[in-house]
Scaffold this motif. Structure first.
Motif, mmCIF file in Angstrom:
data_model
loop_
_atom_site.group_PDB
_atom_site.id
_atom_site.type_symbol
_atom_site.label_atom_id
_atom_site.label_comp_id
_atom_site.label_asym_id
_atom_site.label_seq_id
_atom_site.Cartn_x
_atom_site.Cartn_y
_atom_site.Cartn_z
ATOM 1 N N ASP A 5 0.796 -1.214 0.000
ATOM 2 C CA ASP A 5 0.000 0.000 0.000
ATOM 3 C C ASP A 5 0.834 1.272 0.000
ATOM 4 O OD1 ASP A 5 -0.849 0.040 3.579
ATOM 5 O OD2 ASP A 5 1.062 -0.079 2.510
ATOM 6 N N GLY A 6 2.130 1.193 0.161
ATOM 7 C CA GLY A 6 2.965 2.384 0.130
ATOM 8 C C GLY A 6 2.676 3.355 1.247
ATOM 9 N N SER A 7 2.159 2.904 2.384
ATOM 10 C CA SER A 7 1.807 3.809 3.469
ATOM 11 C C SER A 7 3.046 4.436 4.054
ATOM 12 C CB SER A 7 1.042 3.046 4.554
ATOM 13 O OG SER A 7 1.827 2.002 5.056
ATOM 14 N N ALA A 8 2.884 5.632 4.585
ATOM 15 C CA ALA A 8 4.025 6.419 5.015
ATOM 16 C C ALA A 8 4.669 5.872 6.270
ATOM 17 C CB ALA A 8 3.585 7.865 5.243
ATOM 18 N N ASP A 9 3.930 5.043 7.046
ATOM 19 C CA ASP A 9 4.490 4.581 8.307
ATOM 20 C C ASP A 9 5.057 3.170 8.209
ATOM 21 O OD1 ASP A 9 1.309 3.701 9.911
ATOM 22 O OD2 ASP A 9 2.145 3.270 7.923
ATOM 23 N N SER A 10 5.246 2.654 7.030
ATOM 24 C CA SER A 10 5.789 1.311 6.866
ATOM 25 C C SER A 10 7.135 1.365 6.170
ATOM 26 C CB SER A 10 4.819 0.450 6.044
ATOM 27 O OG SER A 10 4.593 1.037 4.792
ATOM 28 N N GLN A 11 7.934 0.328 6.374
ATOM 29 C CA GLN A 11 9.242 0.270 5.760
ATOM 30 C C GLN A 11 9.125 -0.200 4.321
ATOM 31 O OE1 GLN A 11 12.239 -2.824 6.814
ATOM 32 N NE2 GLN A 11 13.338 -1.104 7.679
ATOM 33 N N GLU A 12 9.911 0.384 3.452
ATOM 34 C CA GLU A 12 9.876 0.012 2.045
ATOM 35 C C GLU A 12 11.243 -0.492 1.620
ATOM 36 O OE1 GLU A 12 8.918 1.940 -2.344
ATOM 37 O OE2 GLU A 12 8.938 3.188 -0.553
ATOM 38 N N ILE A 13 11.244 -1.426 0.694
ATOM 39 C CA ILE A 13 12.478 -1.951 0.145
ATOM 40 C C ILE A 13 12.666 -1.411 -1.268
ATOM 41 C CG2 ILE A 13 13.705 -4.037 -0.563
ATOM 42 C CD1 ILE A 13 12.249 -5.542 1.618
ATOM 43 N N LEU A 14 13.772 -0.738 -1.494
ATOM 44 C CA LEU A 14 14.147 -0.294 -2.829
ATOM 45 C C LEU A 14 15.260 -1.210 -3.319
ATOM 46 C CD1 LEU A 14 14.446 3.563 -2.276
ATOM 47 C CD2 LEU A 14 12.478 2.294 -3.103
ATOM 48 N N TYR A 15 15.286 -1.468 -4.613
ATOM 49 C CA TYR A 15 16.360 -2.323 -5.118
ATOM 50 C C TYR A 15 16.712 -1.930 -6.540
ATOM 51 C CZ TYR A 15 12.336 -4.883 -7.038
ATOM 52 O OH TYR A 15 11.159 -5.227 -7.677
ATOM 53 N N GLY A 16 17.949 -2.256 -6.908
ATOM 54 C CA GLY A 16 18.465 -1.880 -8.222
ATOM 55 C C GLY A 16 19.364 -0.653 -8.111
ATOM 56 N N LEU A 17 20.441 -0.665 -8.874
ATOM 57 C CA LEU A 17 21.430 0.411 -8.797
ATOM 58 C C LEU A 17 20.817 1.778 -9.047
ATOM 59 C CD1 LEU A 17 24.330 -1.405 -10.686
ATOM 60 C CD2 LEU A 17 24.506 -0.488 -8.360
ATOM 61 N N HIS A 18 20.019 1.910 -10.119
ATOM 62 C CA HIS A 18 19.501 3.221 -10.495
ATOM 63 C C HIS A 18 18.468 3.728 -9.491
ATOM 64 C CE1 HIS A 18 19.109 6.448 -13.391
ATOM 65 N NE2 HIS A 18 17.796 6.388 -13.262
ATOM 66 N N ALA A 19 17.565 2.854 -9.055
ATOM 67 C CA ALA A 19 16.518 3.266 -8.126
ATOM 68 C C ALA A 19 17.106 3.744 -6.799
ATOM 69 C CB ALA A 19 15.541 2.119 -7.893
ATOM 70 N N VAL A 20 18.094 3.014 -6.272
ATOM 71 C CA VAL A 20 18.709 3.398 -4.996
ATOM 72 C C VAL A 20 19.528 4.674 -5.162
ATOM 73 C CG1 VAL A 20 20.330 2.699 -3.189
ATOM 74 C CG2 VAL A 20 18.711 1.033 -4.141
ATOM 75 N N ARG A 21 20.262 4.786 -6.261
ATOM 76 C CA ARG A 21 21.070 5.982 -6.502
ATOM 77 C C ARG A 21 20.188 7.236 -6.576
ATOM 78 N NH1 ARG A 21 23.236 4.462 -10.897
ATOM 79 N NH2 ARG A 21 25.141 3.565 -10.019
ATOM 80 N N GLU A 22 19.065 7.151 -7.316
ATOM 81 C CA GLU A 22 18.185 8.309 -7.452
ATOM 82 C C GLU A 22 17.522 8.669 -6.130
ATOM 83 O OE1 GLU A 22 17.680 10.431 -9.993
ATOM 84 O OE2 GLU A 22 19.373 9.384 -10.894
ATOM 85 N N ALA A 23 17.197 7.668 -5.319
ATOM 86 C CA ALA A 23 16.617 7.947 -4.003
ATOM 87 C C ALA A 23 17.609 8.697 -3.122
ATOM 88 C CB ALA A 23 16.197 6.642 -3.334
ATOM 89 N N LEU A 24 18.881 8.329 -3.193
ATOM 90 C CA LEU A 24 19.919 9.030 -2.424
ATOM 91 C C LEU A 24 20.089 10.466 -2.921
ATOM 92 C CD1 LEU A 24 22.560 6.168 -2.198
ATOM 93 C CD2 LEU A 24 21.449 7.271 -0.244
ATOM 94 N N LYS A 25 20.103 10.634 -4.233
ATOM 95 C CA LYS A 25 20.285 11.973 -4.798
ATOM 96 C C LYS A 25 19.117 12.890 -4.474
ATOM 97 C CE LYS A 25 23.183 10.723 -8.794
ATOM 98 N NZ LYS A 25 23.211 10.645 -10.283
ATOM 99 N N ALA A 26 17.888 12.365 -4.599
ATOM 100 C CA ALA A 26 16.704 13.199 -4.413
ATOM 101 C C ALA A 26 16.521 13.610 -2.955
ATOM 102 C CB ALA A 26 15.464 12.464 -4.916
ATOM 103 N N GLY A 27 16.827 12.690 -2.041
ATOM 104 C CA GLY A 27 16.696 13.009 -0.618
ATOM 105 C C GLY A 27 15.267 13.199 -0.160
ATOM 106 N N GLY A 28 14.304 12.729 -0.946
ATOM 107 C CA GLY A 28 12.911 12.936 -0.601
ATOM 108 C C GLY A 28 12.418 12.042 0.528
ATOM 109 N N ARG A 29 13.087 10.956 0.781
ATOM 110 C CA ARG A 29 12.721 10.047 1.862
ATOM 111 C C ARG A 29 13.993 9.492 2.474
ATOM 112 N NH1 ARG A 29 10.489 5.108 -1.969
ATOM 113 N NH2 ARG A 29 11.649 5.751 -3.780
ATOM 114 N N PRO A 30 14.083 9.422 3.779
ATOM 115 C CA PRO A 30 15.320 8.966 4.414
ATOM 116 C C PRO A 30 15.536 7.471 4.207
ATOM 117 C CG PRO A 30 13.611 9.300 6.043
ATOM 118 C CD PRO A 30 13.064 9.807 4.750
ATOM 119 N N LEU A 31 16.754 7.105 3.816
ATOM 120 C CA LEU A 31 17.131 5.694 3.729
ATOM 121 C C LEU A 31 17.732 5.275 5.063
ATOM 122 C CD1 LEU A 31 18.732 5.360 0.173
ATOM 123 C CD2 LEU A 31 16.348 5.156 0.861
ATOM 124 N N GLN A 32 17.267 4.159 5.590
ATOM 125 C CA GLN A 32 17.762 3.697 6.878
ATOM 126 C C GLN A 32 19.121 3.033 6.741
ATOM 127 O OE1 GLN A 32 14.612 1.202 8.343
ATOM 128 N NE2 GLN A 32 13.178 2.901 8.533
#
Length: 273
Positions: A5-32
């Motif tokens: 459901d993509g709810s804001a209070d649950s943990q999400e798993i990102l995978y793949g070089l490009h997806a993780v790299r863009e998440a780090l660059k954007a900084g829109g959600r904290p990576l644990q």
């Protein structure tokens, strides 16, 4: 796997070089934390990027990564993050206002395939759309599969999840947005419309299309001509076609306005710019 459901209070798993790299660059959600197969070769820049953002990096055997991502298409990189937060209609419209652009919106009705949702997000981000709206029920949410399919666009494209699409369309129309349903049964071809003002496109899932109750709340419907034997296009292909017609019209309009303004200046004025 990631929650559905993509709810804001649950943990999400990102995978793949490009997806993780863009998440780090954007900084829109904290990576644990970031889990990698190793820290050398193709992982070096990603590891350095994670550490520069103070995100812990852990080396894990491939068996551990496979357990987190059962389909195995993680490319040796998995990140644990809070799910991307959804935004409101007001926040998305404010984004257009801040850019001083007429709103360009995508509204999806019943798109349940996360790969299709990810592809639409990627197309919408590339076309400069200001936001994507999805329904709460019977539709894909913002999961790790969507993030992977979007090739990082999920971190740059605001998404709003609404309880009732018909009420959303009425609200957007009240805000001055002209709503077009994209459906094969429409009389008008999509290229016959002027999209230089505030625009929202409603697109349905393959096969079922837009629900009749939602169509009734559109200002107008348009179709994409099909010359072959196939009766419909993938929703991401349809989104690309109509969105880039908007891009074409608006860039052409901006170019014409620039030419008009420039023609009113004297040669000395233009030289002194």
């Amino acid at each position: 796997m990631a929650p559905a459901d993509g709810s804001a209070d649950s943990q999400e798993i990102l995978y793949g070089l490009h997806a993780v790299r863009e998440a780090l660059k954007a900084g829109g959600r904290p990576l644990q934390r970031v889990l990698v197969l190793r820290t050398d070769k193709q992982f070096t820049d990603l590891v350095q990027l994670a550490r520069s953002h103070r995100v812990p990096v852990h080396i894990q055997p491939i068996s551990s990564l496979d357990r987190l991502v059962p389909n195995g298409k993680h490319q040796g990189v998995v990140a644990l993050a809070a799910a991307k937060a959804y935004q409101t209609q007001e926040e998305i419209l404010d984004r257009a206002a801040q850019r001083q652009e007429p709103p360009l919106l995508v509204i999806l009705d019943g798109v349940e395939d996360p790969h299709n949702l990810g592809a639409v997000l990627r197309t919408a981000e590339g076309a400069g759309a200001h936001g994507v709206f999805i329904p709460e029920r019977r539709a894909a949410g913002l999961t790790s599969v969507v993030a992977k399919a979007s090739a990082g666009a999920i971190d740059h494209m605001p998404v709003s999840r609404v309880t009732n699409l018909s009420r959303l369309l009425d609200s957007l129309k009240a805000a001055g947005v002209w709503i077009y349903g994209v459906t094969p049964s429409a009389k008008k071809v999509f290229t016959d419309i002027d999209y230089r003002g505030p625009v929202g496109f409603v697109l349905g899932a393959e096969g079922t299309g837009i629900r009749s109750g939602v169509v009734q709340h559109c200002d107008e419907c348009v179709r994409i001509p099909l010359r072959g034997k196939v009766q419909s296009l993938n929703v991401s292909a349809s989104a690309a076609i109509v969105l880039y017609e908007v891009v074409r019209q608006r860039e052409q309009d901006n170019y014409a306005a620039g030419r008009s303004t420039d023609s009113e200046r004297t040669p000395l004025d233009r030289r002194l710019q």
